[in-house]
Design an enzyme around this catalytic site. Sequence first.
Site, PDB file in Angstrom:
ATOM      1  N   SER A 177       5.602   5.564  -1.261  1.00  0.00           N
ATOM      2  CA  SER A 177       4.243   5.033  -1.288  1.00  0.00           C
ATOM      3  C   SER A 177       4.173   3.545  -0.965  1.00  0.00           C
ATOM      4  O   SER A 177       3.157   3.070  -0.487  1.00  0.00           O
ATOM      5  CB  SER A 177       3.608   5.301  -2.651  1.00  0.00           C
ATOM      6  N   HIS A 205       1.746  11.346  -0.227  1.00  0.00           N
ATOM      7  CA  HIS A 205       1.359  10.618   0.991  1.00  0.00           C
ATOM      8  C   HIS A 205       1.667  11.373   2.274  1.00  0.00           C
ATOM      9  O   HIS A 205       1.425  10.856   3.365  1.00  0.00           O
ATOM     10  CB  HIS A 205       2.033   9.243   1.024  1.00  0.00           C
ATOM     11  N   LYS A 236      -5.586  11.532  -1.816  1.00  0.00           N
ATOM     12  CA  LYS A 236      -5.157  10.637  -0.731  1.00  0.00           C
ATOM     13  C   LYS A 236      -5.595  11.238   0.600  1.00  0.00           C
ATOM     14  O   LYS A 236      -6.770  11.178   0.926  1.00  0.00           O
ATOM     15  CB  LYS A 236      -3.661  10.377  -0.876  1.00  0.00           C
TER      16      LYS A 236
HETATM   17  C1  LIG Z   1      -0.652   8.421  -6.042  1.00  0.00           C
HETATM   18  C2  LIG Z   1       0.639   9.073  -6.355  1.00  0.00           C
HETATM   19  C3  LIG Z   1       0.777   9.914  -7.457  1.00  0.00           C
HETATM   20  C4  LIG Z   1      -0.317  10.085  -8.473  1.00  0.00           C
HETATM   21  O1  LIG Z   1      -1.329  10.887  -7.990  1.00  0.00           O
HETATM   22  P1  LIG Z   1      -2.798  10.717  -8.624  1.00  0.00           P
HETATM   23  O2  LIG Z   1      -3.492  11.972  -8.242  1.00  0.00           O
HETATM   24  O3  LIG Z   1      -3.372   9.505  -8.004  1.00  0.00           O
HETATM   25  O4  LIG Z   1      -2.591  10.595 -10.107  1.00  0.00           O
HETATM   26  C5  LIG Z   1       1.968  10.574  -7.638  1.00  0.00           C
HETATM   27  N1  LIG Z   1       2.993  10.388  -6.789  1.00  0.00           N
HETATM   28  C6  LIG Z   1       2.906   9.561  -5.740  1.00  0.00           C
HETATM   29  C7  LIG Z   1       4.079   9.402  -4.831  1.00  0.00           C
HETATM   30  C8  LIG Z   1       1.730   8.881  -5.496  1.00  0.00           C
HETATM   31  O5  LIG Z   1       1.644   8.032  -4.472  1.00  0.00           O
END
Ligand SMILES: *Cc1c(COP(=O)(O)O)cnc(C)c1O
Length: 383
Positions: A177, A205, A236
């Site tokens: 990320s 991602h 995302k």
């Molecule tokens: C954003 C993210 C999460 C958390 O997901 P949310 O739905 O925002 O709680 C978990 N793992 C990774 C790699 C992320 O980038």
Amino acid sequence: MAFDLAADLAARREQHRYRQPLIQDGPCGRYAVVDGRRYLNFCSNDYLGLANDPAVIAAFQGAVADWGVGSGASHLVCGHQRPHQQLEEALADHVGRERALLFSNGYMANLGVMTALLGKGDAVFHDRLNHASLLDGGLLSGARFRRFAHNDSSALRGQLQRSDARRKLVVTDGVFSMDGDVAPLADYAAACEDNDAWLMVDDAHGLGVLDVQGRGSLFAQGVNERVPVLMGTLGKGLGTAGAFVAGSHALIETLIQFARTYIYTTAMPAAVATATLVSLSKAREEHWRREKLAALIQHFRVGAQQLGFSLMESATPIQPLLIGADQQALTLSQQLREKGFLVTAIRPPTVPEGQARLRVTLSASHQETDVEALLVALEEVGR
Ligand SMILES: *Cc1c(COP(=O)(O)O)cnc(C)c1O
């Protein structure tokens, strides 16, 4: 004083690590509005531009009329409504798995799956740069904790060979990320197969973004059958909110029985599930979004390289510029902001010491001219 919070906060400020949310006065999209000023937004994870898409909004509004707002209960009590079921089936189908299970968010999905699968006597193997929620899931599970160097499959293999744990779970981000690079999943799958371990990939991602149909990292690398546990998020690339775990029938039944973050929390609003059904099909069918993104990524990388910035090994919409010192990253972010660009400075502990960066993210909601304008601004502040 035991609870000298003011001193802790002051120390945080002195380290240039004090964080504050910006109040956004508009939806997530090409622009962000903050304090009455409009900025080009280069920091969201809305990679496909679906968070504020008219068809997704309409689906959400229609579903609120049909299903109300709150689900009223957890899934196992009486909160599991038809749209949740439909979305679980559509997600399983999209990622080529027997079943999928919804969670309220990715953080809870990771805690839930890791605590359901692991306990004392087991071991979890982490890439050093794994997301905080994966690290926390491992800690909460009580399993022994191992970390290997970033993307280093031979280090992982050595750790697996030396382990005498009952269950061995290897976990990694599919796309990192804060770096934007991708994990070597085929090498990990082979190391797991040779050492009686399971591989779990957090594709927060990658989903929607990688592979011709947006099926994510596992399809992009051709390893879908070799990864027993897939976690994906909906907030995302898919532009809504929530998360899911996909895998075998037995895996999903295990989570329903044992994943506490699934059992003891209210189901997401059904309207979020309905909106996600629409955004999922748009993510799969609307190839132009990924094609446009690829062109923007290429444009940005070539331009930033020419300006002499340190790019990272990333072919994804996450295009960090490595700066180094916290203060310098903050200053650059602030200077870009004055010029009308929102780009976040990411500092430790989110990234390792000395690796503060500007995390530029690109989205299908951007235009080529937006990238061009950002490059001009970077040239001016970089001098
Ligand atoms: C954003 C993210 C999460 C958390 O997901 P949310 O739905 O925002 O709680 C978990 N793992 C990774 C790699 C992320 O980038």
